[in-house]
Design an enzyme around this catalytic site. Structure first.
Site, PDB file in Angstrom:
ATOM      1  N   ARG A 138       0.841  -1.212   0.000  1.00 40.35           N
ATOM      2  CA  ARG A 138       0.000   0.000   0.000  1.00 40.35           C
ATOM      3  C   ARG A 138       0.869   1.252   0.000  1.00 40.35           C
ATOM      4  NH1 ARG A 138      -2.110   0.998   6.146  1.00 40.35           N
ATOM      5  NH2 ARG A 138      -0.515  -0.179   7.196  1.00 40.35           N
ATOM      6  N   SER A 158      -4.217   5.339   5.870  1.00 42.40           N
ATOM      7  CA  SER A 158      -4.209   3.875   5.729  1.00 42.40           C
ATOM      8  C   SER A 158      -4.085   3.442   4.275  1.00 42.40           C
ATOM      9  CB  SER A 158      -5.497   3.270   6.300  1.00 42.40           C
ATOM     10  OG  SER A 158      -5.492   3.329   7.701  1.00 42.40           O
ATOM     11  N   GLU A 210     -18.891   7.154   1.438  1.00 47.40           N
ATOM     12  CA  GLU A 210     -18.342   6.379   0.321  1.00 47.40           C
ATOM     13  C   GLU A 210     -19.257   6.372  -0.900  1.00 47.40           C
ATOM     14  OE1 GLU A 210     -18.706   5.321   3.446  1.00 47.40           O
ATOM     15  OE2 GLU A 210     -16.630   5.273   4.159  1.00 47.40           O
ATOM     16  N   PHE A 217     -15.746  -1.473   2.442  1.00 44.41           N
ATOM     17  CA  PHE A 217     -16.682  -0.339   2.312  1.00 44.41           C
ATOM     18  C   PHE A 217     -16.904   0.026   0.847  1.00 44.41           C
ATOM     19  CE2 PHE A 217     -14.353   0.736   6.405  1.00 44.41           C
ATOM     20  CZ  PHE A 217     -15.242   0.018   7.180  1.00 44.41           C
ATOM     21  N   ASP A 258      -9.399  -5.365  13.503  1.00 44.14           N
ATOM     22  CA  ASP A 258     -10.669  -4.640  13.476  1.00 44.14           C
ATOM     23  C   ASP A 258     -11.913  -5.521  13.343  1.00 44.14           C
ATOM     24  OD1 ASP A 258      -9.903  -2.072  14.058  1.00 44.14           O
ATOM     25  OD2 ASP A 258      -9.300  -1.638  12.003  1.00 44.14           O
ATOM     26  N   ARG A 294      -3.172  -4.894   3.380  1.00 42.35           N
ATOM     27  CA  ARG A 294      -2.541  -4.046   4.384  1.00 42.35           C
ATOM     28  C   ARG A 294      -1.233  -4.693   4.877  1.00 42.35           C
ATOM     29  NH1 ARG A 294      -5.299  -0.396   7.548  1.00 42.35           N
ATOM     30  NH2 ARG A 294      -4.347   0.134   9.536  1.00 42.35           N
TER      31      ARG A 294
END
Lengths: 274, 311
Positions: free
Chosen positions: B8, B35, B56, B81, B115, B165
């Site tokens: 990323r 992020s 979004e 999302f 998360d 990630r």
């Protein structure tokens, strides 16, 4: 600028637009009659008075962009586009047939249609993208997005309005076709959306309220220079769903309905004597 | 130990490079730029970076509007999302009209391990793959990512790119070209073919080495184009024994495994899918712990491979 010749001209054009809507719906075919008729005068004023557009060059960079966020009312826009010469009027009768240029809801395959809309609440965000693009490229075009009043129940509308005010999109005009009926019945009874003017003002917009069938008021609102406020402008146009065809007026059943041969003939007479 | 990189991070930096040579590239983010790593873009090219707030759906439709005016928008948020919250906006406003919008799904799969289920995307490939006109790409390493980004700005249409990630090792050769729909063989083998994507390619490679000790030879194929898939491209990698494994950090429903199975629908093969077994994720104290819990491991692949030979 504002003289009776213009009003007369727009009156006659709005008659053509309504006849075009009727042509598109035809006999015994279901179509979104009500909302197309309520927005017909606004569409007429945009295409035949206000907007900078060229049917021979639909993609010219400095054109004003008109987006029908309440996509089901595109019949009014199809009529205006056909009358302007974006495509042949004969396309109207073929609308929604298999392979037709004119789909049930707006698609960019149709000359003059700027975006795919019809899943309600999205057209305004797309219009915000258009307005933002104009700012980035420093082009002077205006963006007009037409929403329904029932459509304002969609949360995305208010996300879009927030973006429009945050980025000071004074090149954006939101026109609410406030016909007070959603598909099933009166908005006040079915799902009251409260005070629209106060809502838009609270979100930071400049708000005008007009009679959406009075060309004098429509023109004044469209000519109102919103750039002095550095805010997006909202025109809440008080309209009558089904306006111009008596059996459809203020009748939620004609949100999407068909006309039989007899009703069709009566409707035509209604429009001609409108 | 092999050096691992933040894919990323490289995405964020590469996007800046690309945009310096292409003034149509524009970046939208929904309050996750530190992020998704578009914060580099915001620092370097602030006039083409737009904070769209935690909204979004609107962000995706605004991207459609920008695209219709000649820009190449890169839309950034977590993959869960982007493909979930904004699915209808992607479908109606971008996929149907085939607009030139790049959808970057960050923190994909289980990589946001702490998360929990809300933030872990196990069905994003399935959702995006079901959309006509959509290209679905999963870069395996930074070399491939850079080529995929270059491809995507030269391809006129919607592209969904799935980014992890987690840190990833270099798997491919810097000189291997990226070509849409082409698969690349990471390790040769004669008995079994394993088609893997993303972080599972490394695990497939690890398992193929382990299996060599047992005289089981497994061919490892990196599938970075999940859509479009050419059945002939899949078939050419099938071994004589016709044993096939698929491995993905995604639900076994609708992802890479399903795509390979569909491509081989007229082949007499034996195929086993490794993926998240139709259950949601959860929080864990580290990524490996979570991956092992859901059987996304070299050990699982090895066991699966052995089973072909235990009649």
């Amino acid at each position: 600028m504002l003289n009776s010749n213009i009003i007369d001209y727009l009156d006659s054009k709005s008659k053509e637009v309504r006849l075009g809507i009727l042509d598109t719906i035809g006999i015994d075919k279901r179509g979104h009659i009500g909302g197309s008729l309520s927005v017909a005068d606004i569409i007429t004023a945009l295409y035949f008075y206000k907007a900078n557009h060229d049917p021979k060059n639909p993609k010219k960079p400095d054109r004003d962009r008109i987006i029908m966020s309440k996509g089901h009312s595109v019949l009014a826009q199809y009529a205006a586009l056909a009358i302007s010469g974006y495509f042949s009027k004969s396309e109207l009768k073929k609308a929604k047939e298999l392979g037709a240029l004119l789909q049930g809801h707006p698609e960019i395959r149709t000359p003059g249609i700027e975006a795919n809309t019809g899943s309600l609440g999205q057209g305004l965000s797309i219009g915000v993208g258009f307005a933002l693009a104009g700012k980035i490229k420093n082009l002077k075009y205006k963006v007009y997005v037409i929403t329904g009043d029932g459509e304002l129940a969609e949360g995305q509308i208010w996300e879009a309005v927030t973006t429009a005010t945050f980025y000071k999109l004074d090149n954006l005009t939101i026109i609410v076709d406030h016909n007070k009926l959603q598909a099933i019945g009166p908005i006040k009874e079915r799902y009251d959306l409260g005070n629209l003017k106060e809502k838009f003002k609270a979100f930071g917009c400049e708000v005008l309220e007009i009679n959406g069938h009075d060309f004098k008021e429509i023109i004044q609102a469209l000519d109102f220079p919103n750039s002095i406020y550095a805010k997006p402008r909202v025109i809440i146009a008080d309209t009558i769903k089904g306006k111009g065809i008596k059996i459809a007026e203020n009748n939620a059943q004609f949100h999407c309905n068909s006309l039989n041969k007899e009703e069709y003939e009566v409707a035509k007479k209604d429009i001609l004597s409108y | 130990m092999i050096r691992k990189e933040s894919i990323r991070d490289i995405y964020g930096k590469e996007l800046v490079k690309l945009a310096k040579n292409n003034s149509n590239i524009i970046v939208l983010d929904a309050d996750l730029s530190t992020s998704t790593k578009t914060n580099y873009f915001e620092e370097e090219i602030p006039n083409r970076f737009f904070e769209m707030g935690i909204a979004e759906a609107n962000m995706v439709s605004v991207a459609a509007g920008l695209s219709l005016n000649g820009f190449i928008p890169f839309v950034n948020t977590f993959s869960v999302f982007l493909t979930g919250r904004a699915y209808d906006q992607i479908r109606q406003g971008i996929a149907v009209p085939k607009l030139n919008v790049k959808l970057i799904g960050s923190s994909c799969g289980l990589s946001d391990f702490a998360d929990g289920a809300t933030h872990q995307s196990i069905e994003d490939i399935a959702i995006m793959r079901a959309l006509p006109n959509m290209v679905v790409l999963v870069p395996v390493d930074s070399y491939e990512l850079v080529k995929i980004l270059y491809f995507s700005i030269n391809y006129n249409g919607p592209v969904y790119i799935r980014l992890t990630r987690s840190l990833v090792p270099i798997i491919t050769d810097e000189n291997d070209p990226f070509s849409l729909g082409k698969m690349n063989v990471i390790a040769e083998g004669d008995d079994i073919s394993i088609f893997a994507c993303g972080v599972m390619v490394e695990k497939a490679l690890e398992s193929s080495n382990l299996l060599l000790r047992e005289n089981i030879s497994m061919k490892v194929i990196n599938v970075s184009t999940i859509k479009p898939i050419d059945p002939n491209e899949v078939k050419k990698h099938i071994t004589k024994k016709k044993y096939v494994i698929t491995a993905e950090e995604h639900s076994i429903i609708g992802g890479l495994g399903s795509a390979i199975l569909e491509a081989l629908e007229d082949e007499p093969i034996i195929l086993r899918r490794i993926g998240v077994n139709d259950i949601f994720g959860q929080s864990a104290s580290n990524y490996d712990e979570l991956m092992n819990f859901y059987n996304l491991s070299a050990k699982k692949i090895v066991n699966c491979a052995r089973n072909f030979f235990q009649k």
